[in-house]
Design a protein around this motif. Structure first.
Motif, PDB file in Angstrom:
ATOM      1  N   SER A 313     108.064  36.319  49.696  1.00  0.00           N
ATOM      2  CA  SER A 313     106.907  35.442  49.550  1.00  0.00           C
ATOM      3  C   SER A 313     105.616  36.239  49.441  1.00  0.00           C
ATOM      4  CB  SER A 313     106.825  34.479  50.743  1.00  0.00           C
ATOM      5  OG  SER A 313     106.684  35.195  51.957  1.00  0.00           O
ATOM      6  N   VAL A 314     105.543  37.353  50.158  1.00  0.00           N
ATOM      7  CA  VAL A 314     104.354  38.195  50.071  1.00  0.00           C
ATOM      8  C   VAL A 314     104.198  38.752  48.670  1.00  0.00           C
ATOM      9  CG1 VAL A 314     103.384  40.395  50.819  1.00  0.00           C
ATOM     10  CG2 VAL A 314     104.253  38.785  52.515  1.00  0.00           C
ATOM     11  N   GLU A 315     105.249  39.279  48.095  1.00  0.00           N
ATOM     12  CA  GLU A 315     105.181  39.853  46.755  1.00  0.00           C
ATOM     13  C   GLU A 315     104.839  38.799  45.717  1.00  0.00           C
ATOM     14  OE1 GLU A 315     108.778  41.942  46.022  1.00  0.00           O
ATOM     15  OE2 GLU A 315     108.363  43.520  47.478  1.00  0.00           O
ATOM     16  N   GLN A 316     105.227  37.567  45.958  1.00  0.00           N
ATOM     17  CA  GLN A 316     104.919  36.507  45.007  1.00  0.00           C
ATOM     18  C   GLN A 316     103.470  36.067  45.105  1.00  0.00           C
ATOM     19  OE1 GLN A 316     106.759  32.640  45.595  1.00  0.00           O
ATOM     20  NE2 GLN A 316     107.043  32.379  43.387  1.00  0.00           N
ATOM     21  N   LEU A 317     102.865  36.230  46.266  1.00  0.00           N
ATOM     22  CA  LEU A 317     101.526  35.700  46.477  1.00  0.00           C
ATOM     23  C   LEU A 317     100.410  36.695  46.181  1.00  0.00           C
ATOM     24  CD1 LEU A 317     102.054  33.595  49.729  1.00  0.00           C
ATOM     25  CD2 LEU A 317     101.457  32.738  47.455  1.00  0.00           C
ATOM     26  N   VAL A 318     100.708  37.974  46.037  1.00  0.00           N
ATOM     27  CA  VAL A 318      99.676  38.968  45.734  1.00  0.00           C
ATOM     28  C   VAL A 318      99.974  39.585  44.372  1.00  0.00           C
ATOM     29  CG1 VAL A 318      98.524  41.072  46.476  1.00  0.00           C
ATOM     30  CG2 VAL A 318      99.352  39.450  48.186  1.00  0.00           C
ATOM     31  N   LYS A 319      99.107  39.327  43.415  1.00  0.00           N
ATOM     32  CA  LYS A 319      99.282  39.815  42.051  1.00  0.00           C
ATOM     33  C   LYS A 319      98.183  40.806  41.721  1.00  0.00           C
ATOM     34  CE  LYS A 319     100.661  39.772  37.642  1.00  0.00           C
ATOM     35  NZ  LYS A 319     101.981  40.254  37.211  1.00  0.00           N
ATOM     36  N   ARG A 320      98.564  42.011  41.336  1.00  0.00           N
ATOM     37  CA  ARG A 320      97.608  43.059  40.982  1.00  0.00           C
ATOM     38  C   ARG A 320      97.628  43.257  39.467  1.00  0.00           C
ATOM     39  NH1 ARG A 320     100.022  44.354  45.911  1.00  0.00           N
ATOM     40  NH2 ARG A 320      98.600  45.132  47.532  1.00  0.00           N
ATOM     41  N   ILE A 321      96.446  43.316  38.874  1.00  0.00           N
ATOM     42  CA  ILE A 321      96.318  43.461  37.428  1.00  0.00           C
ATOM     43  C   ILE A 321      95.768  44.846  37.121  1.00  0.00           C
ATOM     44  CG2 ILE A 321      95.325  42.530  35.309  1.00  0.00           C
ATOM     45  CD1 ILE A 321      97.232  40.642  36.780  1.00  0.00           C
ATOM     46  N   GLY A 322      96.539  45.667  36.415  1.00  0.00           N
ATOM     47  CA  GLY A 322      96.095  47.008  36.074  1.00  0.00           C
ATOM     48  C   GLY A 322      97.167  48.025  36.393  1.00  0.00           C
TER      49      GLY A 322
END
Length: 418
Positions: A313-322
């Motif tokens: 759930s943590v990996e799904q909720l934090v999205k990094r762009i770059g």
């Protein structure tokens, strides 16, 4: 059980306060200690370290001309490779001019983790004396994030939450068919609480069709800076004015957002800036929010009498762009480019080299002008051995974006020169 949960919350708040207040000092001390120990090791075992560098596969080159015939596409980081934010590095402007004059068909593409939009980066390059026409594309994390916000405003979903990995080499090809349905936005029009820089944060969101809201009403957290907190109330919290207030509000925001399971969009994955003290960048806020989410998930698991599965759930909720995440490489070169003829050139192991490697590209690690420069010896005769030491230390760390990937840059070079 209630006492245990209270103790965890107290520990969580203390941890966040420590990260916010002492991150730069701790990073600075640990970096200097690391640099000192590396230099001592170099003086004792230079020959052994040089053998390690050779064994790792890194080839020391002195200029781009050494590999110009091997690659057609050159992906370039900005800060740490081309300039330091204030001026171009020595020889860089001449190198770009020579490269384009002698090899006009070579493709130069800038990939920057800047949270600013493309036009802002073009203006900044021109101010520093660069000719933007030398670059086929100038891609910034801020521009990609803005495009995503526009798209999600139109589609009323959060499809950007589908994947965020730098560990799969096949990731330039779409995996849309493997992904679960996207969650829907919880407000209309969509709204965000901005963790920002104080530089046109509100305009950035509004131009993408998003409004500002407090943590109780926001659809997501947008992390694009580490100086201000904006919720649309008109009461801007600014660390440069009142650091204690900023720290307190940040702690409350992250904890409450984690309780609400709000997604976070990080428009610059860099964790530190290559300045004195290594001050935090938005990527650090992503790490802090993941810690908050894990704490909440752990509490939920305890209250139910079970161990909660928090990582998914943590990996799904934090999205990094770059960089090093693969959306940016797809935007730069697509899925059909000949990757064996493409090279990523950057100064940061955690973003540039990790990302290029994960995308299946050759990598060139710039040593002296970038984020690892203070960890390397001043003596050029020891540079190759020093690079091997820094790489070895990085590969032993477990808290990086590489996530277990053992890095081995194809080339190393003191600075970006012809």
């Amino acid at each position: 059980m209630g006492v245990q949960r209270l103790n965890k919350q107290v520990i969580f708040l203390l941890l966040l306060s420590f990260l916010l207040r002492t991150n730069h000092a701790t990073a600075f001390v640990s970096t200097r200690q690391s640099a000192f120990s590396q230099r001592v090791s170099l003086l004792i075992s230079t020959k052994s370290d040089a053998a390690t560098a050779q064994a790792s596969g890194m080839k020391l080159i002195q200029g781009i001309s050494d590999i110009i015939n091997d690659y057609d596409v050159f992906l370039l980081d900005m800060w740490g490779v081309l300039h330091d934010g204030n001026r171009p590095y020595v020889g860089v402007l001449d190198t770009l001019q020579t490269l384009k004059h002698k090899h006009p068909n070579k493709r130069l593409i800038i990939i920057s983790n800047s949270s600013k939009r493309k036009q802002d980066s073009i203006l900044a390059l021109e101010k520093l004396g660069f000719d933007p026409s030398h670059f086929e594309q100038i891609i910034t994390s801020g521009e990609l994030t803005h495009q995503m916000l526009l798209e999600q405003h139109a589609n009323a979903d959060l499809s950007w939450m589908q994947t965020n990995t730098a560990s799969e080499t096949t990731s330039l090809k779409s995996k849309q068919e493997q992904l679960p349905p996207s969650p829907k936005l919880n407000s209309s029009p969509p709204s965000a609480l901005i963790l920002g820089s104080g530089d046109a944060d509100v305009e950035y969101c509004q131009s993408a069709g998003w409004s500002l809201a407090n943590v109780e009403q926001a659809s997501l957290l947008l992390a694009r800076g580490t100086f201000t907190i904006s919720d649309g109330s008109g009461n801007l919290v600014d660390k440069r004015i009142d650091e204690a207030q900023y720290d307190e509000v940040m702690q409350n925001v992250l904890q409450r957002a984690a309780q609400r399971k709000l997604p976070m969009l990080v428009s610059n994955p860099d964790k530190v800036r290559p300045d004195v003290g290594l001050p935090p960048m938005p990527g650090k806020l992503g790490d802090m929010y993941e810690a908050a989410l894990r704490m909440v998930t752990c509490d939920a698991g305890d209250s139910a009498g079970n161990a909660a599965d928090g990582d998914a759930s943590v990996e799904q909720l934090v999205k990094r762009i770059g960089k090093p995440f693969l959306d940016v490489y797809h935007a730069a070169i697509g899925a059909n480019v000949e990757r064996s003829r493409t090279i990523m050139i950057g100064d940061a192991l955690e973003t540039d080299v990790t990302g290029g490697s994960a995308a299946g590209l050759a990598t060139l690690w710039i040593l002296k002008t970038g984020i690892h420069g203070s960890d390397l010896p001043d003596d050029d005769a020891l540079l190759e051995a020093g690079a091997a030491n820094v790489l070895d230390v990085f590969n032993q760390r477990t808290n990086t974006y590489a996530k277990g990937r053992v890095l081995a840059p194809d080339y190393i070079m003191p600075s970006f020169q012809w």
